[in-house]
Scaffold this motif. Structure first.
Motif, short mmCIF file in Angstrom:
data_model
loop_
_atom_site.label_atom_id
_atom_site.label_comp_id
_atom_site.label_asym_id
_atom_site.label_seq_id
_atom_site.Cartn_x
_atom_site.Cartn_y
_atom_site.Cartn_z
N GLY A 442 0.82 -1.21 0.00
CA GLY A 442 0.00 0.00 0.00
C GLY A 442 0.85 1.26 0.00
N CYS A 443 1.89 1.29 0.83
CA CYS A 443 2.77 2.46 0.88
C CYS A 443 3.55 2.62 -0.42
N ALA A 444 4.11 1.52 -0.93
CA ALA A 444 4.89 1.60 -2.17
C ALA A 444 4.04 2.09 -3.33
N VAL A 445 2.83 1.56 -3.45
CA VAL A 445 1.95 1.95 -4.56
C VAL A 445 1.49 3.40 -4.39
N TRP A 446 1.21 3.83 -3.15
CA TRP A 446 0.75 5.21 -2.94
C TRP A 446 1.82 6.20 -3.39
N PHE A 447 3.07 5.99 -2.97
CA PHE A 447 4.12 6.92 -3.35
C PHE A 447 4.41 6.85 -4.85
N ALA A 448 4.36 5.65 -5.42
CA ALA A 448 4.58 5.53 -6.86
C ALA A 448 3.50 6.26 -7.64
N ALA A 449 2.24 6.06 -7.25
CA ALA A 449 1.13 6.69 -7.97
C ALA A 449 1.14 8.21 -7.82
N ARG A 450 1.64 8.71 -6.71
CA ARG A 450 1.74 10.17 -6.54
C ARG A 450 2.60 10.76 -7.65
N GLY A 451 3.62 10.02 -8.07
CA GLY A 451 4.41 10.41 -9.24
C GLY A 451 5.31 11.61 -9.06
N THR A 452 5.67 11.93 -7.82
CA THR A 452 6.52 13.09 -7.55
C THR A 452 7.95 12.63 -7.30
N GLY A 453 8.86 13.09 -8.15
CA GLY A 453 10.25 12.68 -8.02
C GLY A 453 11.14 13.50 -8.91
N TYR A 454 12.02 12.81 -9.64
CA TYR A 454 13.00 13.47 -10.52
C TYR A 454 13.08 12.71 -11.83
N ILE A 455 13.42 13.44 -12.87
CA ILE A 455 13.84 12.81 -14.11
C ILE A 455 15.23 13.35 -14.46
N MET A 456 15.99 12.55 -15.17
CA MET A 456 17.36 12.94 -15.52
C MET A 456 17.36 13.71 -16.84
N GLU A 457 18.01 14.85 -16.85
CA GLU A 457 18.19 15.64 -18.06
C GLU A 457 19.63 16.15 -18.09
N ASP A 458 20.36 15.77 -19.12
CA ASP A 458 21.75 16.21 -19.27
C ASP A 458 22.56 15.93 -18.01
N ASP A 459 22.44 14.70 -17.52
CA ASP A 459 23.20 14.23 -16.36
C ASP A 459 22.88 14.98 -15.07
N SER A 460 21.75 15.65 -15.03
CA SER A 460 21.34 16.30 -13.78
C SER A 460 19.87 16.01 -13.53
N GLN A 461 19.48 16.05 -12.25
CA GLN A 461 18.10 15.75 -11.87
C GLN A 461 17.23 16.99 -11.98
N ARG A 462 16.03 16.79 -12.50
CA ARG A 462 15.04 17.86 -12.55
C ARG A 462 13.78 17.40 -11.81
N PRO A 463 13.27 18.21 -10.88
CA PRO A 463 12.03 17.83 -10.19
C PRO A 463 10.90 17.61 -11.19
N PHE A 464 10.08 16.61 -10.93
CA PHE A 464 9.04 16.23 -11.89
C PHE A 464 7.89 15.59 -11.14
N THR A 465 6.67 15.96 -11.55
CA THR A 465 5.47 15.29 -11.04
C THR A 465 4.62 14.85 -12.22
N SER A 466 4.28 13.58 -12.25
CA SER A 466 3.50 13.04 -13.36
C SER A 466 2.11 13.66 -13.39
N SER A 467 1.67 14.04 -14.60
CA SER A 467 0.33 14.60 -14.78
C SER A 467 -0.67 13.56 -15.24
N ALA A 468 -0.23 12.33 -15.44
CA ALA A 468 -1.09 11.29 -16.00
C ALA A 468 -2.24 10.96 -15.06
N LYS A 469 -3.46 10.90 -15.64
CA LYS A 469 -4.63 10.51 -14.85
C LYS A 469 -4.82 9.00 -14.81
N VAL A 470 -4.28 8.30 -15.79
CA VAL A 470 -4.44 6.84 -15.86
C VAL A 470 -3.10 6.18 -15.52
#
Length: 611
Positions: A442-470
């Motif tokens: 339950g905890c793992a799925v909740w945090f995964a579904a929230r979708g708030t983290g980082y994506i890598m761009e040019d060897d650096s991290q950029r904050p990112f939150t998924s906008s996907a509804k599905v």
């Protein structure tokens, strides 16, 4: 998708509902909220709905038709009823229900729907209250009865109250639909459910009713409908045939195979017809779940790579890799796909003298791809197994379609944040389930579904939150294709007959063990979980196959379990992920390492009970 709530009271006393429950429901449906009260001669109902807009024109709920019927619909019609482009399926279901003149017509309508649903329906003519969940229980519905005020509550999500009886809320069994005769309930001063069970091939009606009676709220009773009416399942029965001359004993039990050896072993297997057929039905299942979705762009500005309509719970394992590859077929190339990869912070290992260092004990030998990544890195507290295989899987997908923007979202969770959000939110959503396994997943799925983290761009991290509804999830693959270690144990002790019994049990209990919890957890972010492996056509096809076509547990880990799915991955060009052994989410994300390592998965979780 939405959060639905109904309370039926057989007294005139006003009902005060839990504000925590209301907040959970509102988060499930951020686009529209509305309440509709109904008063009978000696009863009253409150219907409340909170809508996540997914299809056609926004249709507020509860939806009340011209005859005075009221529908709460938490579902999707993927097939079975004609829903035109631009139409809202809630409105379509409401119109069709209004035209039903008998119980048998209502059951025929519900039986025809391909897709997940949970519903509550007030049928004004006759004063009946219907409710229930789909055949697999892919949408959550809970019930409880308060004897003091004679109130029955039905809701998508409840709330955990510390110190209170944990059995207060229970999941409505996905064994059928239920009808309450409101006039009879008023006269009797008590609530009785008429059961309209699913026609489960091979299961007696008495065993179905027995399972339901175990979950009926205290103070209520349930009886089989007097007409003997049943819902007709869209899923064909499980093939129970036993092979006549296939080796029933497991070989290679203690052997370790290299990735190349596993690839060669997989290449020696040929099941082209079954593979092609599975690709066809699974691809259609994914298509139905990823097309015609709203994007979170309100001002009609051009789409950016951050604007995805679909995300995948993504470990880089075979289940999620296949879903991502098939989604790639049906989502326009200019739209991105979010790959949600969660990791829980590891403790940095203590430095040891080289002379005192002992070689690590590997229960499961690292795969070639995991070893390659591990050898080229220094310690990172979030380099959990699922992060390593996830990055390897990302490379495979990028090679498959380099034009697609694949947003690999690294979701990193500390113990402090885990404890905080478990207390504030997750313990309520997992409830009424309460085991260590429910907590971890339950905890793992909740945090995964929230979708708030980082994506890598040019060897650096950029904050990112998924906008996907599905959010696509791979649940259902292991249950149908013998993906768990317990399937190997059962095969070793009882052969194919025992394995078949285990698989039948897995699918039969998936609603109570997994799906209600996962729906509540994912929907808390205003997102909708979709389960392609549990599409009616996919399950029917897999049920039609003999068990040895789906799995060969005489073969080693990484090949034998989910053999048909591995061959499917290979056919799709996913060679590396095709031979990854199964790794449970709680271990792959390393959430299990954050807590008491001496706990058993089936133990009651004190972190949930005291939250």
């Amino acid at each position: 998708m939405c959060g639905i709530f109904c309370v039926l009271t057989l007294s005139s006393a006003p009902f005060e509902w839990d504000k925590t429950v209301y907040e959970h429901l509102r988060r499930r449906g951020p686009n529209s909220s509305q309440d509709v009260p109904v008063k009978g001669a000696c009863y009253q109902c409150l219907f409340s709905a909170h809508v996540l807009h997914m299809r056609g024109f926004l249709t507020p709920q509860p939806i009340q038709d011209s005859a005075g019927n009221i529908l709460l619909w938490n579902g999707e019609v993927f097939e079975g009823l004609p829903v035109k482009p631009g139409e809202n399926d809630t409105a379509v279901v409401s119109q069709r229900l209004m035209s039903c003149n008998s119980s048998s017509e209502i059951l025929a309508l519900l039986s025809a729907i391909h897709g997940p649903w949970g519903f509550v329906y007030y049928q004004k003519a006759g004063e009946y209250l219907w409710f229930g969940r789909d055949y697999f229980g892919r949408r959550s519905l809970l019930w409880k009865f308060d004897a003091e005020v004679k109130a029955l509550t039905l809701t998508s999500v409840g709330a955990h109250v510390s110190g209170h009886d944990q059995s207060n809320w229970q999941e409505v069994p996905a064994a059928g639909v239920y009808r309450i005769d409101l006039k009879a309930a008023t006269e009797a001063g008590s609530v009785s459910f008429e059961i309209y069970p699913w026609d489960h091939a091979g299961n007696s009606i008495s065993s179905c009713i027995e399972a339901i009676l175990e979950s009926v709220p205290s103070g209520c009773n349930a009886v089989m409908n007097q007409s003997g009416l049943k819902l007709t399942s869209l899923v064909c029965p499980l093939n129970m045939s036993i092979p006549e001359s296939i080796n029933e004993t497991e070989i290679h039990t203690n052997s370790h195979f290299s990735g190349k050896e596993l690839e060669e072993l997989l290449a020696s297997k040929e099941q082209m017809y079954e593979v092609d057929h599975l690709i066809a039905v699974l691809s259609d299942a994914v298509r139905r779940r990823v097309q015609a979705l709203p994007l979170r762009v309100q001002d009609h500005s051009p789409l950016t790579p951050d604007d995805a309509s679909v995300a995948v719970l993504f470990s880089g394992g075979i289940d999620s890799m296949i879903l991502a590859a098939l989604a790639d077929r049906h989502i326009p190339a200019h739209q991105s796909i979010d790959l949600l990869n969660v990791a829980f912070k590891l403790q940095e290992p203590r430095k040891q003298n080289k002379s005192a260092k002992k070689p690590p004990k590997h229960k499961n030998k690292p795969t070639d791809s995991e070893r390659d990544v591990a050898d080229s890195r220094t310690f990172s507290p979030f380099d959990v197994p699922d992060r390593i295989t996830g990055k390897a899987g990302l490379k495979e997908l990028q090679n498959m379609n380099p034009e697609r923007t694949w947003n690999f979202v690294e979701i990193n969770i500390s113990q402090e944040e885990l404890q905080k959000m478990r207390l504030e939110r997750i313990s309520h959503l997992v409830h009424p389930l309460c085991t260590v396994l429910d907590d971890s997943i339950g905890c793992a799925v909740w945090f995964a579904a929230r979708g708030t983290g980082y994506i890598m761009e040019d060897d650096s991290q950029r904050p990112f939150t998924s906008s996907a509804k599905v959010i696509l999830t791979g649940i259902g693959a292991d249950e149908q294709l013998a993906g768990y270690s317990r399937h190997r144990v059962r095969f070793k002790t009882s052969g194919h007959e025992g394995l078949i019994q285990e698989l039948a049990m897995e699918l039969g209990r998936i609603s109570s063990r997994n799906l209600g919890r996962d729906d509540r957890v994912i929907a808390d972010h205003g997102k909708e979980a979709r389960f392609p492996y549990l599409d009616e056509d996919v399950v029917s096809y897999l049920n039609s196959l003999p068990v040895w076509k789906k799995a060969d547990l005489s073969l080693p880990r990484g090949v034998g379990e989910k053999l048909l799915l591995r061959l499917t991955a290979k056919q799709l060009g996913l060679s590396k992920s095709a031979i990854l052994p199964k790794r449970a989410m709680q271990f792959g994300s390393r959430i299990a390492k954050m807590e008491d390592t001496h706990e058993k998965a089936s133990d009651k979780c004190t972190r949930l009970l005291t939250g």
